[in-house]
Design a protein around this motif. Structure first.
Motif, short mmCIF file in Angstrom:
data_model
loop_
_atom_site.label_atom_id
_atom_site.label_comp_id
_atom_site.label_asym_id
_atom_site.label_seq_id
_atom_site.Cartn_x
_atom_site.Cartn_y
_atom_site.Cartn_z
N ALA A 28 -30.83 20.44 -8.19
CA ALA A 28 -31.44 21.62 -8.81
C ALA A 28 -31.18 22.86 -7.97
N PHE A 29 -29.97 23.00 -7.48
CA PHE A 29 -29.63 24.12 -6.60
C PHE A 29 -29.98 25.45 -7.24
N ASP A 30 -29.76 25.56 -8.55
CA ASP A 30 -29.96 26.85 -9.21
C ASP A 30 -31.42 27.14 -9.50
N GLU A 31 -32.32 26.27 -9.03
CA GLU A 31 -33.75 26.52 -9.20
C GLU A 31 -34.40 26.98 -7.90
N HIS A 32 -33.62 27.07 -6.83
CA HIS A 32 -34.21 27.36 -5.53
C HIS A 32 -33.62 28.60 -4.90
N ALA A 33 -34.46 29.35 -4.24
CA ALA A 33 -33.97 30.43 -3.40
C ALA A 33 -33.26 29.83 -2.19
N MET A 34 -32.35 30.59 -1.63
CA MET A 34 -31.61 30.17 -0.45
C MET A 34 -31.66 31.29 0.58
N ALA A 35 -31.49 30.93 1.83
CA ALA A 35 -31.57 31.94 2.89
C ALA A 35 -30.63 31.60 4.03
N TRP A 36 -30.38 32.61 4.83
CA TRP A 36 -29.66 32.44 6.09
C TRP A 36 -30.59 32.87 7.23
N PHE A 37 -30.58 32.07 8.27
CA PHE A 37 -31.27 32.39 9.51
C PHE A 37 -30.24 32.32 10.64
N LEU A 50 -32.07 36.48 2.34
CA LEU A 50 -32.40 35.48 1.33
C LEU A 50 -31.96 35.98 -0.05
N ILE A 51 -31.81 35.02 -0.96
CA ILE A 51 -31.40 35.35 -2.31
C ILE A 51 -32.17 34.47 -3.28
N SER A 52 -32.60 35.05 -4.38
CA SER A 52 -33.39 34.32 -5.37
C SER A 52 -32.52 33.29 -6.09
N TRP A 53 -33.17 32.43 -6.86
CA TRP A 53 -32.44 31.34 -7.50
C TRP A 53 -31.35 31.86 -8.42
N GLY A 54 -31.59 32.99 -9.08
CA GLY A 54 -30.61 33.54 -10.01
C GLY A 54 -29.68 34.54 -9.38
N ARG A 99 -34.70 25.90 -0.55
CA ARG A 99 -35.99 25.64 -1.18
C ARG A 99 -37.14 26.21 -0.37
N GLY A 100 -37.24 27.50 -0.42
CA GLY A 100 -38.31 28.19 0.26
C GLY A 100 -38.32 29.64 -0.15
N TRP A 101 -39.09 30.43 0.57
CA TRP A 101 -39.13 31.86 0.30
C TRP A 101 -39.71 32.55 1.52
N SER A 104 -40.04 33.38 7.18
CA SER A 104 -40.42 32.40 8.19
C SER A 104 -39.65 31.11 8.01
N PRO A 105 -39.05 30.60 9.08
CA PRO A 105 -38.33 29.32 8.97
C PRO A 105 -39.22 28.19 8.48
N ALA A 106 -40.49 28.27 8.76
CA ALA A 106 -41.43 27.21 8.37
C ALA A 106 -41.57 27.07 6.87
N MET A 107 -41.13 28.08 6.13
CA MET A 107 -41.30 28.08 4.67
C MET A 107 -40.15 27.41 3.94
N TYR A 108 -39.18 26.86 4.64
CA TYR A 108 -38.02 26.27 4.01
C TYR A 108 -37.97 24.76 4.27
N ASP A 109 -37.58 24.04 3.21
CA ASP A 109 -37.59 22.58 3.28
C ASP A 109 -36.28 21.99 3.80
#
Length: 121
Positions: A28-37, A50-54, A99-101, A104-109
């Protein structure tokens, strides 16, 4: 278990551009926000973008705003980080997170293994 795999890092000179790629195994990649740290040497992991699912919403750290661009291709389960006008202080291990938002790194799975970017002056 979702796997994230980054690529594209390396040794570059100040002022250069580099594009990082992160490929996800998530169904379900297209259902999750993604980010770079990133984690600079001897420092804590810090938010980059970060970028939203869409892909219609993005957010950047002040330190990279105007120089870095995050984007995604949901058909390829891939998120990108285009980095420009690189500075020595951009040197870090760059991580893809899923899968986060938020900032904070703690918010990502999910996390990738990281890719090293070294910027020489």
């Amino acid at each position: 278990q979702v796997q994230l795999r980054e690529s594209g890092g390396g040794l570059v000179q100040a002022g250069d551009s580099v594009k990082l790629t992160c490929t996800s195994s998530a169904r379900a990649f297209d259902e999750h926000a993604m980010a770079w740290f990133r984690q600079p040497p001897g420092k804590e992991r810090e938010f980059v973008a970060l970028i939203s699912w869409g892909g219609d919403s993005t957010n950047y750290a002040d330190s990279v705003k105007g120089r870095f661009t995050i984007s995604r291709d949901n058909a390829k389960n891939t998120v990108y980080l285009q980095m420009g006008s690189l500075k020595p202080e951009d040197t870090a291990v760059y991580y893809c997170a899923g899968r986060g938002w938020g900032q904070s790194p703690a918010m990502y799975d999910y996390w990738g293994q990281g890719t090293q970017v070294t910027v020489s002056s």
